[in-house]
Design a protein around this motif. Sequence first.
Motif, PDB file in Angstrom:
ATOM      1  N   UNK A   1      70.341 -50.861  26.225  1.00  0.00           N
ATOM      2  CA  UNK A   1      70.447 -49.705  25.160  1.00  0.00           C
ATOM      3  C   UNK A   1      71.519 -48.502  25.360  1.00  0.00           C
ATOM      4  N   UNK A   2      71.075 -48.157  26.897  1.00  0.00           N
ATOM      5  CA  UNK A   2      71.856 -46.707  27.382  1.00  0.00           C
ATOM      6  C   UNK A   2      73.395 -47.106  27.431  1.00  0.00           C
ATOM      7  N   UNK A   3      73.665 -48.605  27.746  1.00  0.00           N
ATOM      8  CA  UNK A   3      75.074 -48.911  28.170  1.00  0.00           C
ATOM      9  C   UNK A   3      75.874 -49.064  26.824  1.00  0.00           C
ATOM     10  N   UNK A   4      75.172 -49.664  25.797  1.00  0.00           N
ATOM     11  CA  UNK A   4      75.713 -49.806  24.247  1.00  0.00           C
ATOM     12  C   UNK A   4      75.843 -48.454  23.459  1.00  0.00           C
ATOM     13  N   UNK A   5      74.989 -47.793  23.968  1.00  0.00           N
ATOM     14  CA  UNK A   5      75.217 -46.455  22.938  1.00  0.00           C
ATOM     15  C   UNK A   5      76.680 -45.530  23.744  1.00  0.00           C
ATOM     16  N   UNK A   6      76.724 -45.646  25.165  1.00  0.00           N
ATOM     17  CA  UNK A   6      77.886 -44.945  25.618  1.00  0.00           C
ATOM     18  C   UNK A   6      79.102 -45.750  24.993  1.00  0.00           C
ATOM     19  N   UNK A   7      79.100 -47.150  25.049  1.00  0.00           N
ATOM     20  CA  UNK A   7      80.273 -47.745  24.460  1.00  0.00           C
ATOM     21  C   UNK A   7      80.430 -47.580  22.820  1.00  0.00           C
TER      22      UNK A   7
END
Length: 418
Positions: free
Chosen positions: A212-218
Amino acid sequence: MAAIVQVRPITDIPPDRCTSANPRNAQFYQNPYPFYAERHADRDGFFWTDYGHWCFAGFDQVNRLFRDKRFGREILHRASRQEIGLPEPKAHTRDFDKAELHSLLNLEPPDHTRLRTLVNRAFVSRQVERLRPRIAELAHELIDGFETHREVDLISAFAAPLPAIVIAELIGVPRDMAPQLLEWSNRMVRMYMFGVSEETERDANAAAIAFIGYLKSLMADRRRAPQEDLLSHMLANAGTEQTLSDDEIVSTAILLLNAGHEATVHTTGNGVKAILESGLSPARLFADQAQTAATVEECLRFDAPLHMFTRYALENMELDHGIVLQKGDVIGLLLGAANRDPKRFTAPDAFDPFRENNQNVSFGAGIHFCIGAPLARIELQEAMRVLFERLPALSLSEAPEYADVFHFHGLKRLMVAW
């Protein structure tokens, strides 16, 4: 993507309608097909005591129940937790549950319709057909990386990275993140195991947090600089009737990334195993595009990548043959068994890529028919065609073993030599 489970104890089932098979028993998950053959000899529907719910193994049954609107993947839009005895969510799976909350796999109309309509355009046949050259290119590239080794684990070197790279590129995730996506995905899909431990739950939750953290940064990057990818497309609908919340976009992306490679990985491994064990000539199996497509369909039928799909009863009902269900009860649709139904297929336990009727239910049916099926089919066709074209002397170098995840039926590894 965790399996839904029966909550209400179901009792007073006639003994001749009950059967037991521990899904975590290696003898079972290495080869569940003898169990399925016995179920085909039973009356329609059987009560699987290990799961505590009714299951269905016939092709026509499974196909029909997939389309039956009295069943759904979610239940809380029809009943409260108190009404059906559903326990409160576990605190230690909060983030995993958040990632699943808006998953297309679990939603029912109208939310399912809204999300699927928006995403579907990226996966229709005419769109994904344009990816065929890229998929073939990736297959050649991966084989270039191990061809001189003379032996390799085909799962880790070929079957797993190819669909992961394809779906990552389609969504807009950098290719070099594909191994990390695989690692997060593998940890999350262990929630499908029968009798999941708290340790597995916590690990899946930790993977969900990172995902989730990665996708939100992307997503933040795409808002600043949109690109020609599915993530940008989902973000671009802000302020329209098809607006997706950030949580909906995250759930959709995780589902597509997880499910978008899982079935293809397993079918590639299971299919190559079946081909090599059959003794059939790969040159015949991939002689042209039509036969290549037929071979892939037989791989999907013969050793399906997903063996059970569970659904809730959305109302009280009585099915055929005296099966009584209450709202909130679970049923199991056995895709792997349906694909071997002797009432539907001649010599169902034979691997026959030349059979005239190899229609299967490996991608489901009804509103939850796999949205990525057209892409998966092209990935499988190109991956297998290129593999056997490049390595015609391919053979098994050790006996393959399936992983201990019954719902997802796939090999731990596939050691091959040439």
